[in-house]
Enzyme design. Structure first.
Site, PDB file in Angstrom:
ATOM      1  N   LYS A 203      42.663   7.373  11.815  1.00  0.00           N
ATOM      2  CA  LYS A 203      41.320   7.628  11.646  1.00  0.00           C
ATOM      3  C   LYS A 203      40.394   7.847  12.703  1.00  0.00           C
ATOM      4  O   LYS A 203      40.678   7.180  13.887  1.00  0.00           O
ATOM      5  CB  LYS A 203      40.889   6.460  10.900  1.00  0.00           C
TER       6      LYS A 203
HETATM    7  C1  5RP Z   1      36.094  -0.597  12.229  1.00  0.00           C
HETATM    8  C2  5RP Z   1      36.693   0.315  11.191  1.00  0.00           C
HETATM    9  C3  5RP Z   1      35.854   0.573  10.173  1.00  0.00           C
HETATM   10  O1  5RP Z   1      36.648   0.265   8.984  1.00  0.00           O
HETATM   11  C4  5RP Z   1      35.291   1.833   9.891  1.00  0.00           C
HETATM   12  O2  5RP Z   1      35.019   2.440  11.354  1.00  0.00           O
HETATM   13  C5  5RP Z   1      34.099   1.860   9.286  1.00  0.00           C
HETATM   14  O3  5RP Z   1      33.909   2.865   8.518  1.00  0.00           O
HETATM   15  P1  5RP Z   1      32.275   3.355   8.918  1.00  0.00           P
HETATM   16  O4  5RP Z   1      32.394   3.828  10.450  1.00  0.00           O
HETATM   17  O5  5RP Z   1      32.346   4.514   7.771  1.00  0.00           O
HETATM   18  O6  5RP Z   1      31.219   2.237   8.581  1.00  0.00           O
HETATM   19  O7  5RP Z   1      37.675   0.816  11.310  1.00  0.00           O
HETATM   20  O8  5RP Z   1      36.330  -0.285  13.403  1.00  0.00           O
END
Ligand code: 5RP
Length: 295
Positions: A203
């Site tokens: 991610k």
């Molecule tokens: C925290 C994470 C979160 O799950 C993620 O980044 C959150 O998603 P978004 O940025 O879309 O709110 O990994 O570090």
């Protein structure tokens, strides 16, 4: 002794039909074992090769984030529209009904809060407990360039080793410190390191310039985080651009659950991810669903 008198001899060998040997649909994942592939095939839709993950694990370091004050009230209505849920084991056990059959990606790193240095994380979930929770993947933060860079990388490699033993994929989440440039060069570095060291998917954040080089240089699927809340049309444009430039989905949190109409927004995101809908059309869908719901 079974009765063999009634045994019917098998005859249908279909000798004219060669057995199919299909490749696995997901980038870089063909050589994994069956259980690991099966879990990935629950996270990523085999028809599109993509996923809409709903991320609501933010509380693991920042407590009751806006929109997540009452997960039972705000998140449960979104679950039918998500392909995958990303959350902590605490929320899973206390607030998510076990009758929910969506694949779970459990947050498996932690140990810090917004009051201290965030990169100082450790593995915070035992693989045995992840198995007990029937998860489809474990997620770990990796802080490339961060103060505790090495420790966070080793957290990831340990989870990869333990998870691979049981067929559980590891999602590496590239965390960007405030002082680091959020550009394609940085994300190529961060995502590639995670993939080289065994992460099954990654991610990361979308960048306007050169994101296609990030996905091209990464041998495993990439999903994008949504990041901080932006207007709905902009979030849909970001998701669209990421998908068209090689992302395999989104792992979106705030831009869904902090939207004025979260149920409408997650459906609009789905249209972009799974149907290649343009951001403008998806935004029309968002507005229609929002108006229908009276939100
Ligand atoms: C925290 C994470 C979160 O799950 C993620 O980044 C959150 O998603 P978004 O940025 O879309 O709110 O990994 O570090």
């Amino acid at each position: 002794m079974p009765d063999v008198d009634g045994f019917k001899e098998a005859k249908k060998f279909h000798t004219d039909i060669p057995q199919k040997t299909e490749g696995f649909f997901l980038k870089g994942s063909n050589a994994y074992d069956w259980g690991l592939k099966n879990r990935l095939a629950r996270i990523f839709n085999p028809d599109t090769g993509r996923t809409v993950m709903l991320a609501f694990d933010h509380g693991y370091f920042q407590g009751p984030t806006t929109g997540l004050e009452r997960i039972d009230v705000s998140i449960l209505p979104l679950i039918p529209y998500a392909d995958t849920l990303m959350l902590t084991r605490g929320v899973l056990r206390t607030l998510i009904p076990p009758s929910v059959t969506k694949p779970i990606v459990v947050r498996a790193s932690g140990g810090t809060s917004i009051l201290k240095e965030l990169s100082n994380e450790e593995i915070a979930v035992d693989m045995e407990d992840a198995i007990r929770l029937n998860v489809c993947a474990v997620a770990v933060q990796v802080f490339i360039g961060g103060e505790y860079e090495k420790q966070s990388i080793i957290n990831m490699t340990r989870l990869v080793d333990m998870g691979t033993r049981y067929g559980i994929p590891t999602l590496a989440v590239t965390a960007v410190g405030k002082e680091m440039a959020r550009d394609a060069r940085y994300f190529r570095l961060a995502t590639r390191i995670c993939a080289e060291l065994g992460a099954h998917y990654i991610k990361t954040y979308y960048v306007d310039e050169g994101f296609e080089t990030v996905t091209a240089a990464c041998p495993v699927p990439i999903v994008i985080a949504g990041g901080k809340k932006i207007p709905e049309l902009d979030a849909l444009k970001m998701a669209y651009n990421a998908i068209q430039q090689g992302a395999s989905g989104v792992d979106m949190g705030r831009n869904i659950f902090q939207s004025e109409a979260p149920v409408a927004m997650i459906q609009a995101v789905r249209a972009v991810v799974h149907e290649n809908e343009t951001p403008e059309k998806a935004y029309e869908l968002y507005q229609t669903l929002k108006n229908e719901s009276g939100a």
